[in-house]
Scaffold this motif. Structure first.
Motif, short mmCIF file in Angstrom:
data_model
loop_
_atom_site.label_atom_id
_atom_site.label_comp_id
_atom_site.label_asym_id
_atom_site.label_seq_id
_atom_site.Cartn_x
_atom_site.Cartn_y
_atom_site.Cartn_z
N LYS B 57 0.84 -1.19 0.00
CA LYS B 57 0.00 0.00 0.00
C LYS B 57 0.88 1.24 0.00
CE LYS B 57 -4.02 1.81 2.52
NZ LYS B 57 -3.65 3.23 2.43
N GLY B 58 0.50 2.22 -0.79
CA GLY B 58 1.21 3.49 -0.81
C GLY B 58 0.64 4.44 0.24
N ASN B 59 1.01 5.70 0.12
CA ASN B 59 0.61 6.69 1.13
C ASN B 59 -0.58 7.52 0.67
OD1 ASN B 59 2.75 5.91 2.84
ND2 ASN B 59 4.15 7.18 1.65
N PHE B 60 -1.68 6.88 0.49
CA PHE B 60 -2.91 7.57 0.09
C PHE B 60 -3.94 7.44 1.20
CE2 PHE B 60 -2.81 9.04 -4.33
CZ PHE B 60 -1.57 8.57 -4.71
N PRO B 61 -4.86 8.42 1.28
CA PRO B 61 -5.88 8.36 2.34
C PRO B 61 -6.84 7.19 2.14
CG PRO B 61 -6.30 10.19 0.84
CD PRO B 61 -4.96 9.66 0.48
N GLY B 62 -7.59 6.91 3.19
CA GLY B 62 -8.50 5.78 3.18
C GLY B 62 -9.63 5.89 2.17
N ARG B 63 -9.79 7.07 1.58
CA ARG B 63 -10.82 7.23 0.54
C ARG B 63 -10.50 6.37 -0.69
NH1 ARG B 63 -11.01 11.43 -2.19
NH2 ARG B 63 -8.94 12.32 -1.79
N GLU B 75 -10.63 -3.88 -8.95
CA GLU B 75 -11.35 -2.61 -8.97
C GLU B 75 -10.72 -1.67 -7.96
OE1 GLU B 75 -15.92 -3.92 -10.17
OE2 GLU B 75 -15.44 -3.41 -8.08
N MET B 76 -10.77 -0.40 -8.31
CA MET B 76 -10.30 0.64 -7.40
C MET B 76 -11.47 1.58 -7.16
SD MET B 76 -7.34 3.46 -7.90
CE MET B 76 -8.42 4.82 -8.18
N ASN B 77 -11.66 1.97 -5.93
CA ASN B 77 -12.76 2.85 -5.57
C ASN B 77 -12.21 4.11 -4.90
OD1 ASN B 77 -14.92 3.79 -3.41
ND2 ASN B 77 -16.00 2.76 -5.06
N VAL B 78 -12.75 5.24 -5.29
CA VAL B 78 -12.40 6.49 -4.60
C VAL B 78 -13.71 7.10 -4.12
CG1 VAL B 78 -11.18 8.67 -4.70
CG2 VAL B 78 -10.52 6.81 -6.24
N SER B 79 -13.81 7.33 -2.84
CA SER B 79 -15.03 7.92 -2.30
C SER B 79 -14.81 9.40 -2.01
CB SER B 79 -15.44 7.19 -1.01
OG SER B 79 -14.42 7.34 -0.03
#
Lengths: 112, 113
Positions: B57-63, B75-79
């Motif tokens: 996992k990289g350094n991206f927020p939980g969204r 699949e990738m999801n961005v909320s």
């Protein structure tokens, strides 16, 4: 740390040689890669080199690896306008994890 | 052998919405990685799935979240989309072992208005 750096731009004349440089920091990298990205497209693997090699030649492409200085270069002979693209170097880290680290990319512009 | 496919190729959303991107890897490949590419930040690693499990996992927020199915499709999801999520999202597949190279899809261009 994990960091791969490249110069941002390179401009050459058609027919000349291009040399794109890359420095990386993780000495445990086993493979190092060069990718090409044309406008609006994904990345295309050009070539790769195993860390125990100093040089690899593949047609117009020559990869040089200086493991002591953690320096990687890609030389393109007889550069053509179709070589204009962004070039990314990448290393694969396998110590404790398994992931690719990409450089910032070098935009190569070939002048006719 | 078919290459990596990503759908959709282009997407326009508004702030606050969510989005799901899909990636079908090369047949036989078990690893799928996702990257975000922006002019300012370059190519940033989001996460990697291998055999239905998130391996890195990289350094991206939980969204930003993802999943992988038994057929290796991912699949990738961005909320709760933000303007800064506008980017080219690239998916790459590899065998996931023996340091094999990654093969990239054409990407999904997401624009958040």
């Amino acid at each position: 740390g994990e960091d791969v750096e490249q110069s941002l731009f390179l401009s050459v004349r058609e027919g000349d040689s291009s040399v794109i440089n890359c420095t990386y920091t993780d000495s445990s990298s086993t493979y190092l890669y060069w990718y090409k990205q044309e406008p609006g497209a994904g990345l295309q693997l050009l070539t790769y080199i195993f860390s125990n090699m100093d040089m690899k030649q593949d047609q117009r492409l020559t990869v040089l690896l200086n493991k002591k200085d953690k320096h990687l270069s890609l030389r393109i002979a007889d550069t053509q306008t179709g070589d204009s693209a962004i070039y990314f170097c990448a290393e694969i880290i396998t110590s404790g994890t398994y992931k690719y680290i990409f450089g910032t990319g070098t935009r190569l512009k070939v002048l006719a | 052998k078919a290459g990596v496919t990503q759908t959709p190729r282009y997407l326009i959303k508004t702030r606050g919405q969510q989005v799901t991107l899909s990636c079908s890897p090369i047949s036989g490949h078990r690893s799928v990685s996702w990257y975000q590419q922006t002019p300012g930040q370059g190519l940033q690693f989001l996460f990697e799935y291998f055999s239905e499990t998130q391996r890195n996992k990289g350094n991206f927020p939980g969204r930003f979240s993802g999943r992988q199915f038994s057929n290796s499709r991912s699949e990738m999801n961005v909320s709760t989309l933000e303007l800064g999520d506008s980017a080219l999202y690239l998916c790459a597949s590899s065998s996931g072992t023996d340091y094999n190279e990654q093969f990239f899809g054409p990407g999904t261009r997401l624009t958040v208005l």
